[in-house]
Design an enzyme around this catalytic site. Sequence first.
Site, PDB file in Angstrom:
ATOM      1  N   LYS A 163       0.829  -1.212   0.000  1.00 58.53           N
ATOM      2  CA  LYS A 163       0.000   0.000   0.000  1.00 58.53           C
ATOM      3  C   LYS A 163       0.865   1.264   0.000  1.00 58.53           C
ATOM      4  CE  LYS A 163      -1.066  -0.074   4.966  1.00 58.53           C
ATOM      5  NZ  LYS A 163       0.293   0.122   5.401  1.00 58.53           N
ATOM      6  N   ARG A 184      -6.088   2.828  11.607  1.00 59.57           N
ATOM      7  CA  ARG A 184      -5.667   1.448  11.800  1.00 59.57           C
ATOM      8  C   ARG A 184      -6.602   0.696  12.736  1.00 59.57           C
ATOM      9  NH1 ARG A 184      -0.279   1.808  10.101  1.00 59.57           N
ATOM     10  NH2 ARG A 184       0.910  -0.098  10.307  1.00 59.57           N
ATOM     11  N   ARG A 210      12.282  -6.556   2.193  1.00 61.45           N
ATOM     12  CA  ARG A 210      12.049  -5.113   2.202  1.00 61.45           C
ATOM     13  C   ARG A 210      13.232  -4.396   2.857  1.00 61.45           C
ATOM     14  NH1 ARG A 210       6.438  -2.304   4.044  1.00 61.45           N
ATOM     15  NH2 ARG A 210       7.018  -2.580   6.211  1.00 61.45           N
ATOM     16  N   ARG A 266      14.243  -2.709   8.469  1.00 62.55           N
ATOM     17  CA  ARG A 266      13.625  -2.103   9.650  1.00 62.55           C
ATOM     18  C   ARG A 266      13.554  -3.137  10.770  1.00 62.55           C
ATOM     19  NH1 ARG A 266       8.197   0.280   7.061  1.00 62.55           N
ATOM     20  NH2 ARG A 266       7.389  -0.671   8.936  1.00 62.55           N
ATOM     21  N   ARG A 282       2.628  -8.215  13.789  1.00 57.90           N
ATOM     22  CA  ARG A 282       1.910  -7.133  13.104  1.00 57.90           C
ATOM     23  C   ARG A 282       0.775  -7.675  12.244  1.00 57.90           C
ATOM     24  NH1 ARG A 282       6.674  -4.905  10.159  1.00 57.90           N
ATOM     25  NH2 ARG A 282       5.349  -3.359   9.170  1.00 57.90           N
TER      26      ARG A 282
HETATM   27  P1  ADP Z   1       3.371  -1.148   8.072  1.00 56.24           P
HETATM   28  O1  ADP Z   1       2.170  -0.583   7.355  1.00 56.24           O
HETATM   29  O2  ADP Z   1       4.251  -1.896   7.173  1.00 56.24           O
HETATM   30  O3  ADP Z   1       3.019  -1.800   9.361  1.00 56.24           O
HETATM   31  P2  ADP Z   1       4.094   1.514   8.822  1.00 56.24           P
HETATM   32  O4  ADP Z   1       5.322   2.173   8.307  1.00 56.24           O
HETATM   33  O5  ADP Z   1       2.765   1.968   8.303  1.00 56.24           O
HETATM   34  O6  ADP Z   1       4.320  -0.008   8.532  1.00 56.24           O
HETATM   35  O7  ADP Z   1       4.019   1.616  10.414  1.00 56.24           O
HETATM   36  C1  ADP Z   1       5.113   1.286  11.224  1.00 56.24           C
HETATM   37  C2  ADP Z   1       4.710   1.313  12.683  1.00 56.24           C
HETATM   38  O8  ADP Z   1       4.277   2.650  13.054  1.00 56.24           O
HETATM   39  C3  ADP Z   1       3.529   0.430  13.054  1.00 56.24           C
HETATM   40  O9  ADP Z   1       3.920  -0.915  13.277  1.00 56.24           O
HETATM   41  C4  ADP Z   1       3.045   1.122  14.353  1.00 56.24           C
HETATM   42  O10 ADP Z   1       3.914   0.842  15.414  1.00 56.24           O
HETATM   43  C5  ADP Z   1       3.223   2.603  14.015  1.00 56.24           C
HETATM   44  N1  ADP Z   1       1.990   3.156  13.412  1.00 56.24           N
HETATM   45  C6  ADP Z   1       1.822   3.536  12.112  1.00 56.24           C
HETATM   46  N2  ADP Z   1       0.584   3.999  11.896  1.00 56.24           N
HETATM   47  C7  ADP Z   1      -0.082   3.898  13.074  1.00 56.24           C
HETATM   48  C8  ADP Z   1      -1.414   4.196  13.494  1.00 56.24           C
HETATM   49  N3  ADP Z   1      -2.337   4.673  12.639  1.00 56.24           N
HETATM   50  N4  ADP Z   1      -1.743   3.959  14.785  1.00 56.24           N
HETATM   51  C9  ADP Z   1      -0.856   3.477  15.657  1.00 56.24           C
HETATM   52  N5  ADP Z   1       0.420   3.162  15.338  1.00 56.24           N
HETATM   53  C10 ADP Z   1       0.810   3.364  14.062  1.00 56.24           C
END
Ligand code: ADP
Length: 232
Positions: free
Chosen positions: A13, A96, A135, A170, A181
Amino acid sequence: MRLVMLGAPGSGKGTQAERLSKKYGIPQISTGELFRSLRKGEQLPGMSLPQEVIDEISSLINNGCFVSDDITIQVIENRIALPDCENGFILDGFPRNIPQGEALDALLKKHSIHLDAVLEIDVPDDAIVDRLSGRRYCPACGRTYHLDAKMPTEEERATCPEGCRNLIQRDDDKPEVVKKRLVTYHDVTEHLKPYYKEQGKLITVVGRKKLEKTIRDVDRALESIEKNRIEA
Ligand code: ADP
């Protein structure tokens, strides 16, 4: 165009959000990216957070846990109020969970704007675990790449302060954290699918192995949305 991207971690995404952001000339707002930039010592545009909050955010994301809804919603509220969001935005990683979805609805209502669509990229879990093992992330420019599918282009190297030379994995892409996750995605984030389906906003595209096929399907899916928007 105002879009929400929905999909498991590693569904692609973020890649689609980045591409659509260029195509429509609107910002990609990735909460994960915003949180990682805080961890690097940068402050967010339009707001400043105390160091103890930043330390807490770093530790949560390293462990694959969610940052609190309060902070996340505050970050989004500040970000979408900036002038570059006037013509639209693509939310990548937010909302989320249902409370974040409801908070977003309230925020949009407050500003008298609405979402055009919620685009879900659907990929099976086993394919996700494979993808995330390849990744890689460039800490200098923040872009995400993939060892098999998406290495930096000449243009990306030229616009990165370090030429995307040092790509790293990461902490939260390590297999144990990825599994956690994914469980959270199914248990918590997927509830947003019926939530947005009911609002008539959900569009699902199957994330395929070949990036070009996913791009074609995403563009087709958004064509009618764009047409309706222009006509409205
Ligand atoms: P991915 O979509 O691959 O999980 P992201 O880069 O979107 O990775 O997010 C990395 C981390 O940032 C998540 O695992 C979480 O810890 C935090 N995070 C991102 N977006 C949110 C959100 N909307 N609410 C809470 N935590 C978030």
